[in-house]
Write an enzyme that holds these catalytic residues in place. Structure first.
Site, PDB file in Angstrom:
ATOM      1  N   GLY B  90       0.876  -1.172   0.000  1.00 53.95           N
ATOM      2  CA  GLY B  90       0.000   0.000   0.000  1.00 53.95           C
ATOM      3  C   GLY B  90       0.908   1.215   0.000  1.00 53.95           C
ATOM      4  O   GLY B  90       1.886   1.264  -0.734  1.00 53.95           O
ATOM      5  N   SER B 122       5.849  -5.456  -1.037  1.00 50.75           N
ATOM      6  CA  SER B 122       5.792  -4.050  -1.464  1.00 50.75           C
ATOM      7  C   SER B 122       6.113  -3.089  -0.301  1.00 50.75           C
ATOM      8  O   SER B 122       7.238  -3.115   0.191  1.00 50.75           O
ATOM      9  CB  SER B 122       4.422  -3.799  -2.088  1.00 50.75           C
ATOM     10  N   ALA B 123       5.175  -2.301   0.190  1.00 47.20           N
ATOM     11  CA  ALA B 123       5.472  -1.405   1.322  1.00 47.20           C
ATOM     12  C   ALA B 123       5.959  -2.202   2.535  1.00 47.20           C
ATOM     13  O   ALA B 123       6.847  -1.758   3.274  1.00 47.20           O
ATOM     14  CB  ALA B 123       4.238  -0.582   1.693  1.00 47.20           C
ATOM     15  N   HIS B 159       8.819  -3.350  -6.819  1.00 42.62           N
ATOM     16  CA  HIS B 159       8.186  -3.015  -8.117  1.00 42.62           C
ATOM     17  C   HIS B 159       9.215  -2.327  -9.020  1.00 42.62           C
ATOM     18  O   HIS B 159       8.866  -1.392  -9.748  1.00 42.62           O
ATOM     19  CB  HIS B 159       6.988  -2.072  -7.937  1.00 42.62           C
ATOM     20  N   GLU B 194       9.019  -7.290 -10.089  1.00 41.67           N
ATOM     21  CA  GLU B 194       7.815  -8.027  -9.674  1.00 41.67           C
ATOM     22  C   GLU B 194       7.960  -9.509  -9.997  1.00 41.67           C
ATOM     23  O   GLU B 194       8.148  -9.865 -11.167  1.00 41.67           O
ATOM     24  CB  GLU B 194       6.586  -7.435 -10.362  1.00 41.67           C
TER      25      GLU B 194
END
Lengths: 235, 235
Positions: B90, B122-123, B159, B194
């Site tokens: 997020g 991700s985050a 990413h 990714e």
């Protein structure tokens, strides 16, 4: 009377630095023999000197001289005494940090609000809004605050990018990122595509350039604005 | 012994949430009946409840239960008592702000360093590095600090995106942004595409997945690392 150009980008693909804006800048800075350049955003980490040389070369084409703010012993006086001011692009976190570190955020805001002609491109445009919170830049340095000049009462997303239908990348689109901003902030955000700019004359704000811009309001469907649109109502 | 999965993304194009990682996670969390989910990053601004529901559905496929940290009165105890921990993706600024606000950054770091199995996507991966300063996210909220968990001694760019040769967009490429970071910081940065992830077992760090990763060291030409590479020397 405020006199401000807020441009999405300094450079269009295939063009040279500031080239597409030069006719506009000739008019905008018509009463300036010399302008003050703020190189703090340092694109790709280049030095203040290198960056200023690039700007000197571009403005020479319209017979305007350029002094970098780093050349002055007292940057506050440099801002007060400038005939016009240009803040270039690069990294917004770095730009904002340096403006605060040198205690320039307030004086720059006051000076431009009083009517000194100002040009911002990219990061230099980002800081014209209420906060830098809709920048695309990487947080390479921790600024004392995200608050910026507040020359207009909304925020900007320069280099606005439309989602690509063909993309297989799963990172957030620009629109998703702005939606996340609006989960916590009510400030309107204008996505300015490369080649667009805002012209601020007193309280009047007009979208310029060939392209539409995309307006994001909290809890509303984003809206496409035609070039020539009057954005004063956002203020 | 540290046991950590640091994934570039939760979801591959065309796949469902966490799908490509499930075989890995089944092994990683093999001693866990229930894991603790940290939903603070709230992708697209969704609620903690909504986000947790999505994670419950994914982990149900490998018979692991999930509790959201927001369901606990004392989130510090929730971390201490968890069998395993997952921090989802997020917005990294929001995630880091919430971790500090709830006084969890230190305890989460200590707990995972002691050996509790951890998954980040991700985050949730970004925070495994020394700082969040190489995130791609928008600064929608002002965190008390950019310092993060320091589970590994370098930074991540999840990413990771290669520059597009055909692109006419003038915004900075990911590589330019990381170069700007290295103008001010000596911390190595790993660009994780990714589909790639890092497996941390004790002091051993291995690149997993089908793709290469791109390693950025200050003042050096970036380097492509093959899958299976041992990154322990960076630590």
């Amino acid at each position: 009377m405020k006199s401000i150009i807020i441009a999405s980008t300094s450079t269009l693909h295939g063009g040279s630095y500031l080239e597409y804006l030069l006719p506009t800048l000739q008019q905008h800075f018509k009463d300036c023999k010399t302008i003050l350049f703020i190189p703090y955003a340092r694109p790709s980490g280049i030095s203040h000197e290198e960056y200023t040389q690039k700007v000197i070369a571009a403005f020479a084409k319209i017979n305007i001289e350029v002094k970098g703010i780093h050349e002055f012993e007292n940057p506050q006086s440099a801002i007060k005494n400038a005939e016009g001011i240009f803040t270039g692009g690069g990294n917004t976190f770095l730009l904002v940090t340096q403006l605060y570190k040198n205690d320039l955020m307030q004086i720059l805001s006051e000076t431009v609000k009083k009517g000194k002609p100002y040009l911002g491109t990219s990061a230099g445009s980002n800081i014209c809004g209420l906060s830098m919170q809709t920048t695309n830049d990487m947080p390479i340095i921790y600024p004392p605050s995200f608050q910026t000049l507040g020359l207009i009462s909304f925020n900007l997303n320069p280099h606005y990018l439309d989602p690509e239908n063909q993309s297989t990348h799963m990172g957030e689109t620009r629109e998703t990122r702005i939606k996340e901003f609006h989960a916590f902030n009510a400030i309107p955000v204008l996505g300015l595509r490369e080649g667009s700019w805002l012209e601020v004359k007193g309280e009047k704000i007009t979208l310029k350039g060939d392209l539409k811009a995309r307006l994001f309001l909290q809890n509303k469907t984003p809206e496409e604005l035609e070039t020539g649109s009057d954005l004063s109502a956002l203020n």
